[in-house]
Design a protein around this motif. Structure first.
Motif, PDB file in Angstrom:
ATOM      1  N   HIS A 225      -3.750  -6.664  20.335  1.00  0.00           N
ATOM      2  CA  HIS A 225      -2.570  -7.520  20.532  1.00  0.00           C
ATOM      3  C   HIS A 225      -2.212  -7.657  22.014  1.00  0.00           C
ATOM      4  CE1 HIS A 225      -0.832  -7.410  16.167  1.00  0.00           C
ATOM      5  NE2 HIS A 225      -2.077  -7.800  16.224  1.00  0.00           N
ATOM      6  N   ARG A 226      -2.326  -6.554  22.744  1.00  0.00           N
ATOM      7  CA  ARG A 226      -2.018  -6.613  24.186  1.00  0.00           C
ATOM      8  C   ARG A 226      -2.971  -7.576  24.891  1.00  0.00           C
ATOM      9  NH1 ARG A 226      -4.449  -3.706  27.816  1.00  0.00           N
ATOM     10  NH2 ARG A 226      -5.012  -2.024  26.389  1.00  0.00           N
ATOM     11  N   LEU A 227      -4.263  -7.448  24.611  1.00  0.00           N
ATOM     12  CA  LEU A 227      -5.266  -8.279  25.290  1.00  0.00           C
ATOM     13  C   LEU A 227      -5.214  -9.737  24.839  1.00  0.00           C
ATOM     14  CD1 LEU A 227      -8.172  -5.679  25.184  1.00  0.00           C
ATOM     15  CD2 LEU A 227      -7.117  -6.588  27.259  1.00  0.00           C
ATOM     16  N   ALA A 228      -4.753  -9.959  23.602  1.00  0.00           N
ATOM     17  CA  ALA A 228      -4.651 -11.337  23.094  1.00  0.00           C
ATOM     18  C   ALA A 228      -3.301 -11.972  23.430  1.00  0.00           C
ATOM     19  CB  ALA A 228      -4.873 -11.342  21.583  1.00  0.00           C
ATOM     20  N   GLY A 229      -2.435 -11.212  24.106  1.00  0.00           N
ATOM     21  CA  GLY A 229      -1.138 -11.746  24.517  1.00  0.00           C
ATOM     22  C   GLY A 229      -0.157 -11.893  23.370  1.00  0.00           C
ATOM     23  N   ILE A 230      -0.319 -11.081  22.310  1.00  0.00           N
ATOM     24  CA  ILE A 230       0.583 -11.154  21.151  1.00  0.00           C
ATOM     25  C   ILE A 230       1.740 -10.168  21.371  1.00  0.00           C
ATOM     26  CG2 ILE A 230       0.786 -10.716  18.658  1.00  0.00           C
ATOM     27  CD1 ILE A 230      -2.235 -11.546  18.492  1.00  0.00           C
ATOM     28  N   THR A 231       2.954 -10.686  21.455  1.00  0.00           N
ATOM     29  CA  THR A 231       4.120  -9.834  21.749  1.00  0.00           C
ATOM     30  C   THR A 231       5.179  -9.888  20.648  1.00  0.00           C
ATOM     31  OG1 THR A 231       5.121 -11.666  22.963  1.00  0.00           O
ATOM     32  CG2 THR A 231       3.825 -10.085  24.259  1.00  0.00           C
ATOM     33  N   THR A 232       4.967 -10.732  19.652  1.00  0.00           N
ATOM     34  CA  THR A 232       6.007 -10.962  18.641  1.00  0.00           C
ATOM     35  C   THR A 232       5.799 -10.141  17.368  1.00  0.00           C
ATOM     36  OG1 THR A 232       4.705 -12.854  17.885  1.00  0.00           O
ATOM     37  CG2 THR A 232       6.521 -13.304  19.412  1.00  0.00           C
ATOM     38  N   CYS A 233       4.727  -9.344  17.309  1.00  0.00           N
ATOM     39  CA  CYS A 233       4.432  -8.555  16.096  1.00  0.00           C
ATOM     40  C   CYS A 233       4.539  -7.069  16.426  1.00  0.00           C
ATOM     41  CB  CYS A 233       3.026  -8.894  15.594  1.00  0.00           C
ATOM     42  SG  CYS A 233       2.535  -7.967  14.126  1.00  0.00           S
ATOM     43  N   LYS A 234       5.361  -6.365  15.662  1.00  0.00           N
ATOM     44  CA  LYS A 234       5.511  -4.910  15.869  1.00  0.00           C
ATOM     45  C   LYS A 234       4.465  -4.176  15.030  1.00  0.00           C
ATOM     46  CE  LYS A 234       8.867  -1.146  15.354  1.00  0.00           C
ATOM     47  NZ  LYS A 234       8.378  -0.431  16.551  1.00  0.00           N
ATOM     48  N   VAL A 235       3.626  -3.376  15.679  1.00  0.00           N
ATOM     49  CA  VAL A 235       2.568  -2.631  14.981  1.00  0.00           C
ATOM     50  C   VAL A 235       3.045  -1.203  14.746  1.00  0.00           C
ATOM     51  CG1 VAL A 235       0.157  -1.869  15.047  1.00  0.00           C
ATOM     52  CG2 VAL A 235       0.806  -4.048  16.096  1.00  0.00           C
ATOM     53  N   GLY A 236       3.025  -0.781  13.474  1.00  0.00           N
ATOM     54  CA  GLY A 236       3.467   0.567  13.123  1.00  0.00           C
ATOM     55  C   GLY A 236       2.319   1.388  12.555  1.00  0.00           C
ATOM     56  N   PRO A 237       2.335   2.718  12.743  1.00  0.00           N
ATOM     57  CA  PRO A 237       1.268   3.572  12.229  1.00  0.00           C
ATOM     58  C   PRO A 237       1.425   3.888  10.737  1.00  0.00           C
ATOM     59  CG  PRO A 237       2.847   4.884  13.469  1.00  0.00           C
ATOM     60  CD  PRO A 237       3.325   3.469  13.539  1.00  0.00           C
ATOM     61  N   LEU A 238       0.316   3.884  10.009  1.00  0.00           N
ATOM     62  CA  LEU A 238       0.290   4.256   8.594  1.00  0.00           C
ATOM     63  C   LEU A 238      -0.640   5.449   8.383  1.00  0.00           C
ATOM     64  CD1 LEU A 238      -0.243   0.891   6.636  1.00  0.00           C
ATOM     65  CD2 LEU A 238       1.907   2.143   6.914  1.00  0.00           C
ATOM     66  N   HIS A 239      -0.321   6.289   7.397  1.00  0.00           N
ATOM     67  CA  HIS A 239      -1.277   7.304   6.942  1.00  0.00           C
ATOM     68  C   HIS A 239      -2.299   6.627   6.031  1.00  0.00           C
ATOM     69  CE1 HIS A 239       2.089  10.022   8.033  1.00  0.00           C
ATOM     70  NE2 HIS A 239       1.105  10.859   8.320  1.00  0.00           N
ATOM     71  N   THR A 240      -3.490   7.204   5.955  1.00  0.00           N
ATOM     72  CA  THR A 240      -4.541   6.656   5.084  1.00  0.00           C
ATOM     73  C   THR A 240      -4.057   6.488   3.653  1.00  0.00           C
ATOM     74  OG1 THR A 240      -6.342   7.502   6.456  1.00  0.00           O
ATOM     75  CG2 THR A 240      -6.853   7.085   4.152  1.00  0.00           C
ATOM     76  N   ASP A 241      -3.306   7.495   3.148  1.00  0.00           N
ATOM     77  CA  ASP A 241      -2.880   7.422   1.741  1.00  0.00           C
ATOM     78  C   ASP A 241      -1.805   6.355   1.496  1.00  0.00           C
ATOM     79  OD1 ASP A 241      -0.667   8.680   2.836  1.00  0.00           O
ATOM     80  OD2 ASP A 241      -1.043  10.621   1.863  1.00  0.00           O
TER      81      ASP A 241
END
Length: 288
Positions: A225-241
């Motif tokens: 997202h940083r390299l593609a210039g995407i700033t409007t989407c919040k990325v959150g961490p998930l556990h595998t399960d």
């Protein structure tokens, strides 16, 4: 030298096609299923014989990891039996075979980078069939080189990088697994390594190749997202399960690249540098 490249419409096959322009000392036969069905033993033997093939680079594979759990027979045919047909045809001509394989031959329960000497232990249909393909190739062709790779992406076909760019533009938030660790591989870098091996002469054996460095799928997405210039989407961490999938994923699948670097004298870029190169190309394409 006459080189047969199977799976030519896939990510790696397309990159091999691009780099063939820089390696015009060879004659190439780029095939996908329309030109050559590698699951047809007689067709493979006839093609390799009729075109006097000296080297086969097998980029074809059944790679839909979750679908493979329900399509074991088809997956086995393409990943296991077909590599045997290619190996037999190569051996009959005294040709060499480069068989592209995967980190999924390991179960991912380790915590140090996997070397080629470590015992494979796949726990998915995809991984089991790819390991069987490795064994079949090495048993039937004395000049077989296995290259295991991981987390492959490119400007071609469907892959994680393209999907994350699309979702990043469509959504306000996105959850991505953070507890699976590995290394992305830019297909063009893998193609470059294959050409280095071809130019220097095939040295049979098993090799590992991915880009340098390590990250989680979450880290990978943040960088995309940083390299593609995407700033409007919040990325959150998930556990595998929290993100159930039919086939188990390796929790740790970092590959040790020492052997391929020493054998062929290649330098491998860091994953972020290669990701920047690929996304740069994707952005150029989208602006045309």
């Amino acid at each position: 030298m006459n080189i047969l490249i199977t799976g030519a419409n896939g990510q790696l096959g397309n990159e091999m096609r691009v780099l063939s322009a820089e390696n015009q000392q060879y004659t190439y036969f780029f095939t996908d299923v329309q030109e050559l069905d590698i699951c047809d033993e007689q067709a493979v033997r006839a093609f390799v014989s009729d075109h006097a093939i000296d080297l086969i680079v097998n980029c074809a594979a059944y790679t839909a990891v979750d679908k493979a759990e329900d399509n074991r027979e088809l997956c086995d045919k393409l990943n296991h039996l077909a590599s045997g047909y290619l190996a037999e045809a190569a051996e009959a001509r005294g040709a060499a075979l480069i068989q592209v394989s995967t980190d999924y031959v390991f179960d991912g329960t380790g915590h140090i980078p996997y070397t080629e000497e470590m015992q494979p232990c796949p726990n998915s249909v995809y991984g089991i069939t790819k390991l069987a393909g490795e064994e079949e190739a090495m048993r039937k062709c004395s000049r077989t080189m296995i290259i295991r790779t991981a987390w492959l992406y490119s400007i071609y076909g469907n892959n994680f990088v393209k999907t994350m760019i699309r979702l990043g533009r469509e959504r306000e938030s996105l959850g991505v697994v953070f507890d699976q660790i590995g290394t992305p591989t830019y297909a063009r870098d893998l193609a470059r390594a294959i050409f280095a091996a071809i130019r220097q002469g095939i040295v049979p054996g098993i090799y590992h190749f991915s880009n340098e460095g390590v990250c989680s799928w979450y880290d990978f997405t943040v960088a995309i997202h940083r390299l593609a210039g995407i700033t409007t989407c919040k990325v959150g961490p998930l556990h595998t399960d929290e993100y159930p999938a039919k086939a188990p994923r390796p929790a740790y699948s970092v590959l040790d690249k020492t052997k391929i670097k020493k054998t062929f004298g290649i330098e491998i870029p860091h994953w972020e540098a290669s990701l920047a190169e690929c996304i740069g190309k994707l952005l150029e394409e989208s602006e045309k």
